[in-house]
Design a protein around this motif. Sequence first.
Motif, PDB file in Angstrom:
ATOM      1  N   ILE A  72      -6.252   6.744  -8.899  1.00  0.00           N
ATOM      2  CA  ILE A  72      -6.916   6.252  -7.689  1.00  0.00           C
ATOM      3  C   ILE A  72      -5.980   5.286  -6.976  1.00  0.00           C
ATOM      4  O   ILE A  72      -5.532   4.287  -7.547  1.00  0.00           O
ATOM      5  CB  ILE A  72      -8.247   5.560  -8.023  1.00  0.00           C
ATOM      6  CG1 ILE A  72      -9.215   6.564  -8.658  1.00  0.00           C
ATOM      7  CG2 ILE A  72      -8.859   4.946  -6.777  1.00  0.00           C
ATOM      8  CD1 ILE A  72     -10.551   5.963  -9.055  1.00  0.00           C
ATOM      9  N   GLU A  96      -7.896   9.851  -4.564  1.00  0.00           N
ATOM     10  CA  GLU A  96      -7.453  10.206  -5.914  1.00  0.00           C
ATOM     11  C   GLU A  96      -6.356  11.254  -5.820  1.00  0.00           C
ATOM     12  O   GLU A  96      -6.547  12.322  -5.242  1.00  0.00           O
ATOM     13  CB  GLU A  96      -8.614  10.738  -6.747  1.00  0.00           C
ATOM     14  CG  GLU A  96      -8.228  11.000  -8.198  1.00  0.00           C
ATOM     15  CD  GLU A  96      -9.426  11.335  -9.082  1.00  0.00           C
ATOM     16  OE1 GLU A  96      -9.199  11.725 -10.235  1.00  0.00           O
ATOM     17  OE2 GLU A  96     -10.560  11.198  -8.607  1.00  0.00           O
ATOM     18  N   VAL A 156      -5.309   2.848  -3.515  1.00  0.00           N
ATOM     19  CA  VAL A 156      -6.047   2.049  -2.542  1.00  0.00           C
ATOM     20  C   VAL A 156      -5.118   1.718  -1.382  1.00  0.00           C
ATOM     21  O   VAL A 156      -3.967   1.325  -1.586  1.00  0.00           O
ATOM     22  CB  VAL A 156      -6.564   0.731  -3.167  1.00  0.00           C
ATOM     23  CG1 VAL A 156      -7.422  -0.028  -2.160  1.00  0.00           C
ATOM     24  CG2 VAL A 156      -7.341   1.018  -4.443  1.00  0.00           C
ATOM     25  N   SER A 187      -2.055   1.310  -6.799  1.00  0.00           N
ATOM     26  CA  SER A 187      -2.958   1.911  -7.779  1.00  0.00           C
ATOM     27  C   SER A 187      -4.099   0.940  -8.040  1.00  0.00           C
ATOM     28  O   SER A 187      -3.922  -0.286  -7.976  1.00  0.00           O
ATOM     29  CB  SER A 187      -2.211   2.217  -9.080  1.00  0.00           C
ATOM     30  OG  SER A 187      -1.870   1.019  -9.747  1.00  0.00           O
ATOM     31  N   LEU A 188      -5.269   1.474  -8.317  1.00  0.00           N
ATOM     32  CA  LEU A 188      -6.453   0.640  -8.516  1.00  0.00           C
ATOM     33  C   LEU A 188      -6.265  -0.361  -9.661  1.00  0.00           C
ATOM     34  O   LEU A 188      -6.631  -1.544  -9.504  1.00  0.00           O
ATOM     35  CB  LEU A 188      -7.673   1.530  -8.770  1.00  0.00           C
ATOM     36  CG  LEU A 188      -9.012   0.810  -8.917  1.00  0.00           C
ATOM     37  CD1 LEU A 188      -9.335  -0.014  -7.672  1.00  0.00           C
ATOM     38  CD2 LEU A 188     -10.128   1.823  -9.190  1.00  0.00           C
ATOM     39  N   VAL A 248     -12.772  -4.808  -4.872  1.00  0.00           N
ATOM     40  CA  VAL A 248     -12.342  -3.596  -4.184  1.00  0.00           C
ATOM     41  C   VAL A 248     -13.541  -2.821  -3.648  1.00  0.00           C
ATOM     42  O   VAL A 248     -13.552  -2.350  -2.506  1.00  0.00           O
ATOM     43  CB  VAL A 248     -11.509  -2.701  -5.121  1.00  0.00           C
ATOM     44  CG1 VAL A 248     -11.129  -1.402  -4.413  1.00  0.00           C
ATOM     45  CG2 VAL A 248     -10.274  -3.447  -5.579  1.00  0.00           C
ATOM     46  N   GLU A 286     -14.287  -1.825   0.245  1.00  0.00           N
ATOM     47  CA  GLU A 286     -14.397  -0.423   0.637  1.00  0.00           C
ATOM     48  C   GLU A 286     -15.696  -0.194   1.396  1.00  0.00           C
ATOM     49  O   GLU A 286     -15.732   0.535   2.398  1.00  0.00           O
ATOM     50  CB  GLU A 286     -14.328   0.479  -0.595  1.00  0.00           C
ATOM     51  CG  GLU A 286     -14.299   1.974  -0.251  1.00  0.00           C
ATOM     52  CD  GLU A 286     -14.192   2.842  -1.479  1.00  0.00           C
ATOM     53  OE1 GLU A 286     -13.674   3.965  -1.367  1.00  0.00           O
ATOM     54  OE2 GLU A 286     -14.643   2.413  -2.562  1.00  0.00           O
ATOM     55  N   THR A 301     -10.002   4.566  -0.532  1.00  0.00           N
ATOM     56  CA  THR A 301      -9.394   5.040  -1.775  1.00  0.00           C
ATOM     57  C   THR A 301      -9.240   6.546  -1.741  1.00  0.00           C
ATOM     58  O   THR A 301     -10.007   7.252  -1.077  1.00  0.00           O
ATOM     59  CB  THR A 301     -10.241   4.642  -2.996  1.00  0.00           C
ATOM     60  OG1 THR A 301     -11.565   5.202  -2.846  1.00  0.00           O
ATOM     61  CG2 THR A 301     -10.340   3.132  -3.120  1.00  0.00           C
ATOM     62  N   GLU A 348       0.825  -1.212   0.000  1.00  0.00           N
ATOM     63  CA  GLU A 348       0.000   0.000   0.000  1.00  0.00           C
ATOM     64  C   GLU A 348       0.863   1.268   0.000  1.00  0.00           C
ATOM     65  O   GLU A 348       1.959   1.272   0.568  1.00  0.00           O
ATOM     66  CB  GLU A 348      -0.951  -0.004   1.192  1.00  0.00           C
ATOM     67  CG  GLU A 348      -0.298   0.040   2.567  1.00  0.00           C
ATOM     68  CD  GLU A 348      -1.330   0.078   3.686  1.00  0.00           C
ATOM     69  OE1 GLU A 348      -2.374   0.734   3.532  1.00  0.00           O
ATOM     70  OE2 GLU A 348      -1.065  -0.551   4.711  1.00  0.00           O
TER      71      GLU A 348
END
Length: 847
Positions: free
Chosen positions: A294, A289, A296, A264-265, A276, A280, A287, A261
């Motif tokens: 984006i 931006e 995560v 990226s998505l 995902v 969430e 998440t 972590e």
Amino acid sequence: MPYDLVPGTFVAREQERKQVLGAVLARKGAAVVGPAGVGRTALLTAVTAQLGVARFEVVWTAATEASRQVPFGVFRGLLGVGGRLDHGQAYGLLRTELARRAGRRTPVLVIDDVHHLDDASAALTLSLAGDGNLRLVVSAQSGLPASDAVVALWKDSYLERFDIAPFGLADTGRLVHALMEGAAARPTVDLLHQWTGGNPLFLTELVRHGRATRRLVSAGGLWWWRGPLSVPPRLAELFERELRGLDPRHQDALGAVALGEPLSLPVLEAVAPDVVESLEEQGLLCTVEIGGQILVRLDQPMLGAALRHRLPRLRRRRLAAALLDACTPSGPDPVTRARWQLDAHGPVDSALLIRAAETVCRQDPELACRFARRALERSSAAAVPLAHALVELGDTAQARKVLERTREAATTPSGRLRLATALAAHRCWADRDPAGAADELVALRAEATAPSAQAALDGVHALVLLFGGRTGAAARLAERVLHEASHGPGVAAARLALAASLALTGRTADAATLAEDPSPDRALPSYLPDLAPSLRAFAQLWPASDLRRPIGRRAVHGLPPGGEGALLGGYLQWVRGLRTDAMARLREAVVQQAGGPRLFLTEASSWLAICLAEEQRPDCAEQAIAPCWANRVAVVPGQVHRAAAVIAAARGDTAGAAVSMRAAVDAAREAGCWAVEAEYLTYAAWLGPAGPPPAVLDRLAEVVRHVDAPRLVTSAEAVLALARGAGTELLDHAVRLDALGLSTQAWRLAERAAATLQQQGGSRRGDAVVLVGRLRERLGVAPPPAQPVALTTREVEIASLAAGGLSDRAISHRLAVSVRTVESHLTRIYRKLGVHSRRDLPPVLRG
């Protein structure tokens, strides 16, 4: 007892406690809402403990998932009957029971976790909220669904809602202090706050776990966290319950995020598609931006540690390989990709592992060792970061062996030269022998045939000379390197050496300009970790025109983790006269400088000793500098002698202080450090009770001509003004010192100015007294015993009333005299005291 009601630990919630208690006493009741572990139950316990037993009867109950399955389940213990009940029956039985328990007192019903209430219990609770004969206090977890009746409790203003947030950094420090019964170092508080997000439950469990596992250790009078994040058993169980029941795809997604972590998505969806959004919604992933991408990450940092601990070896291997396949060459940082390569147990990129080892060496030397050892299987260049990591771990002998073995096995002249240079650097900083290191580097120059190799060698040589106290020689060699080469590691090292040397020798404006350019950082040799920002900030100390503002584009507080931020920040606070804060930071710096390359251990210990001595603790100060007498590594020459002078002065040994101060001045003069010598001479001028010795003043007048640092020049000129003895001039210099943030020096000079103006009959004595009073208050200096003032009894009375804020007319009414009489008295008072208005009277009357 709730976790944060250990004696002394609830202070961080004091304001919330008062607010909730006020709502209960005001006949309204309260709803406390916040995330899990934030301390809702503890806050309710603290509030109800303040309700007098003579007036209130507190009745507790708690809703759970189990009670939710039974109508009126949370109240069954109070209702006293089983079987089916309608709303009216339950309401009557509950009111009767509460009245019976309270007698003539007011019942206070506390319901913990109302978000778990079944519909019948929620409706009954809403009815009770409208009953004016009792007080209702509830808690609810934010982010979880609750029935309409529960939400109506605060939405329709039956109860006053209080949202409880996690602790900020300051409250985190207070809670840790209470749990440890002692202060924690600032880096440790930062770390604990980062790991727990300020959640009091997580904080408490982590601190207790740290004590039990000895990850929290005491050093330098402060508590420090040693090692990586480890999840306490109680929290591990909590996370296990959250993760229970997840299918393999969800587990893969969480495991992948835990390994890298923020991800990226697209990378995460390539590893674990179509899960995902679900995670969430469950609050396990979040998440954000950034730059149109984006990212995560896990909602709680400690969850990541728990996931990594429970991740089976084969799943970790599979996920790491999948992440490597999914990421782009410009993907995650080198450390993350290096971790994946080790976890995947496949081919490794030695250059990547070396970069990763260099990056994490200071913060996580054990991980750096893992990276470097694996890279060493393919590249001899990994020996240098491996040796550095071993030095950080305290194993300097093994570090030397690694360098020596690798140099012997090197097959190219350039490889042998690089490792020999690293061995010389090791001798300087790890073995604390800069003179021997300088000799080695001189001998190695015969092997450096290429100009770039010579420049690289000379750049390191300049830094070794700097840390060996040979400032002038360091500057000359660095200038030669910069004249002959335009790029490369030698140029980067030479720029740093020259910037620090220029600052020490008095050319502080040139030093600041040179130090402001961060471009050569990446070209520095890997065995000089974190040296660039450290020396850069160091070079910017002397030219600062206002010590109350950050220094340069990269302030001291922007340094990388380590002792340099605490060291330089402590020095600045000491110069400003804020010794308490200075000592706190310098204690941290001494502990942090005691490991690894120990770049500024002498400076940290000496400056701490000076603060302790000025606080009249000479024995502690002497202990602080005791190890420094044998330490031959120091950037600022003469610091230990200067500390010894301050210690002698604290003991009343003026002659001994003068001898040590002369030794410090001689060391600075021999090194060619005009700026350091100016600082030493300025201090020496204040040692003698009869005023600055003529020899000190003569030398200071000569030295200051070579220095362009505003604060050093202003301090020196103020000392030179002492010899002339003009009160008005002294006051002007005190004002300038105050404007620079040099509170201690300004106060001393203002005191002299006030005394001189009183003797000379100067008209500005009142200004001096006012400045003295303001500076005393800022520095926390108690005023001297009040001296008799040449005022009549009536004048003292009128002056006291005027200083208290009364107008002339109010004073005339109080004393039964005319306003004109009051005005005449005040005119004489102002003239006698040398002030201009009633605003100047309070400090004059106190002083």
